[in-house]
Design an enzyme around this catalytic site. Structure first.
Site, PDB file in Angstrom:
ATOM      1  N   ASP A 126       0.825  -1.219   0.000  1.00 31.03           N
ATOM      2  CA  ASP A 126       0.000   0.000   0.000  1.00 31.03           C
ATOM      3  C   ASP A 126       0.850   1.256   0.000  1.00 31.03           C
ATOM      4  O   ASP A 126       0.410   2.317   0.413  1.00 31.03           O
ATOM      5  CB  ASP A 126      -0.945   0.014   1.205  1.00 31.03           C
ATOM      6  CG  ASP A 126      -0.197  -0.136   2.519  1.00 31.03           C
ATOM      7  OD1 ASP A 126       0.996  -0.455   2.495  1.00 31.03           O
ATOM      8  OD2 ASP A 126      -0.834   0.089   3.572  1.00 31.03           O
ATOM      9  N   LYS A 167       3.771   1.268  16.041  1.00 23.11           N
ATOM     10  CA  LYS A 167       2.656   2.160  16.413  1.00 23.11           C
ATOM     11  C   LYS A 167       2.804   2.706  17.841  1.00 23.11           C
ATOM     12  O   LYS A 167       1.978   2.457  18.717  1.00 23.11           O
ATOM     13  CB  LYS A 167       1.305   1.428  16.270  1.00 23.11           C
ATOM     14  CG  LYS A 167       1.170   0.562  15.027  1.00 23.11           C
ATOM     15  CD  LYS A 167       0.649   1.326  13.836  1.00 23.11           C
ATOM     16  CE  LYS A 167       0.918   0.688  12.507  1.00 23.11           C
ATOM     17  NZ  LYS A 167       0.557  -0.649  12.220  1.00 23.11           N
ATOM     18  N   ASP A 202       2.184   6.143   2.344  1.00 19.17           N
ATOM     19  CA  ASP A 202       1.379   4.951   2.620  1.00 19.17           C
ATOM     20  C   ASP A 202      -0.055   5.374   2.323  1.00 19.17           C
ATOM     21  O   ASP A 202      -0.576   6.288   2.978  1.00 19.17           O
ATOM     22  CB  ASP A 202       1.570   4.574   4.098  1.00 19.17           C
ATOM     23  CG  ASP A 202       0.592   3.516   4.589  1.00 19.17           C
ATOM     24  OD1 ASP A 202      -0.543   3.447   4.076  1.00 19.17           O
ATOM     25  OD2 ASP A 202       0.959   2.767   5.501  1.00 19.17           O
TER      26      ASP A 202
END
Ligand code: GDD
Ligand code: MG
Length: 350
Positions: A106, A157, A217
């Site tokens: 992606d 994250k 992204d």
């Protein structure tokens, strides 16, 4: 040299664009993102591709087949249930017995793959990870590395207060096949949370490669729109399109009425029809078989394939997905439209 694309994710954050197709198939300036990434690899002589599929694999297989129409050799490995990024790589082990590339599917980037491979060899690394700098690392995998360019910490994250570096995993890796033996099989594994930290514990070398000056992204609608803005403004390099040289591109001869006005940059797919008095542009993509009715106005919008705008429709800052018909005289702004949403008169603001 072979390359593996991880194309099995659900693309949840990109809904409703991914309601009917997996994220790597969303069109970027008229071509599936995955096709754009494969074309970039071909420029570096890489033609053997393995696709690790899971969500809606049939959409991908139908489009690419065995790759021969694209000058590629493509193989598919489909998961019954998601194995995660590391499990997906392990699941394709049979195809890799030499240094290979791995991609999150992606992303758009201008990484020079030949240079990255040379760097990987020079660093004698087990894995090399492309890194890029972003303003908000919390949505990504943060990597810390030493002055010799080897990673020593991964934080996937991180919460905003845990952010220690703005360098993040860009989702492009070079792998030595020996690393595959270290990945557990038959269960979901995250390459970012499990495999990379474990390799460091075992003293393996993970090099970071910084030669990436365009990177995006496209995991959310905002980022998807950003990719097009970058394409129109020339920041995203597209091999067949250069809007500084030509304002209007078309994949085949379009049928454009003499009284329609096109204001570039505009990108038209095959077999597009634009009727009398319509005004199209700037910053517009119209996919294959697009039909723009009389006196329609379309600006700053991305129309996928087989979209019909009935007479008098006006669109600004919209994404309209495959097969949608927008009723005449509709005035749509800042929205995503899919055939289902149009039927139910719902739309989503972007
Ligand atoms: N086959 C398969 N199976 N593919 C998968 C699976 C799976 O279970 N899960 C995810 N993928 C694919 C997705 O289709 C995508 O191409 C890629 O793996 C990464 O998944 P994302 O869901 O897009 O991850 P992310 O964006 O949250 O984070 C990843 O990418 C960031 C860069 O864009 C991580 O690698 C981060 O560390 C990185 O910074
Ligand atoms: Mg992603």
């Amino acid at each position: 040299m072979k390359a593996l694309f991880l194309v099995g994710g659900l693309g949840t954050r990109l809904r409703p664009l991914t309601d009917r197709m997996p994220k790597p198939m969303v069109p970027v300036m008229g071509k599936p993102l995955l096709e754009r990434n494969m074309e970039a690899l071909k420029l570096h002589g890489i033609r053997e591709i393995v696709l690790s599929t899971c969500y809606r694999p049939e959409v991908i297989e139908q489009y690419f087949g065995n790759g021969s129409d694209f000058g590629l050799k493509i193989r598919y490995v489909c998961e019954e249930s998601p194995l995660g990024t590391g499990g997906a790589i392990k699941n394709c082990e049979q195809y890799f017995d030499d240094t290979f590339l791995v991609f999150n599917a992606d992303i758009l980037s201008n990484i020079n793959y030949s240079e990255m491979l040379r760097y990987h060899k020079r660093k004698k690394a087990d894995v090399t990870i492309a890194v890029t700098q972003v303003e908000n690392p919390s949505a990504y995998g943060v990597i810390e590395y030493d002055e010799d360019g080897y990673a020593y910490l991964f934080k996937e994250k991180p919460a905003p207060h845990e952010v220690v570096s703005h360098f993040i995993n860009a989702g492009v890796y070079v792998f030595e096949p020996s690393v595959l033996w270290k990945i557990a099989s038959g269960r979901p594994v995250s390459v970012e949370r499990e495999v990379f930290p474990k390799l460091l514990e075992q003293g393996r070398k993970i090099a970071v490669y910084k030669g990436c000056n365009y990177w995006l992204d496209i995991g959310t609608p905002e980022k998807y729109i950003q990719a097009h803005r970058d394409g129109f403004e020339g920041r995203l390099h597209l091999p067949e399109i250069n809007f500084h040289e030509r304002a209007v591109y078309s994949a085949s001869d379009p049928h454009i009425s003499g009284t329609a006005v096109l204001r570039g940059p505009v990108c038209l797919g095959r077999n597009v029809r634009i009727e009398a008095g319509a005004a199209v542009g700037p910053n517009v993509v119209i996919g294959d078989n697009g039909q723009i009715g009389k006196k329609c106005k379309v600006a700053n919008s991305i129309l996928w394939n087989n979209v019909v705008l009935e007479d008098g429709a006006e669109l600004s800052e919209c994404i309209v997905t495959d097969g949608s018909t927008v009723e005449g005289a509709s005035k749509l702004k800042h929205s995503i439209y899919t055939p289902d949403m149009i039927k139910s008169a719902k739309h989503l603001a972007v």
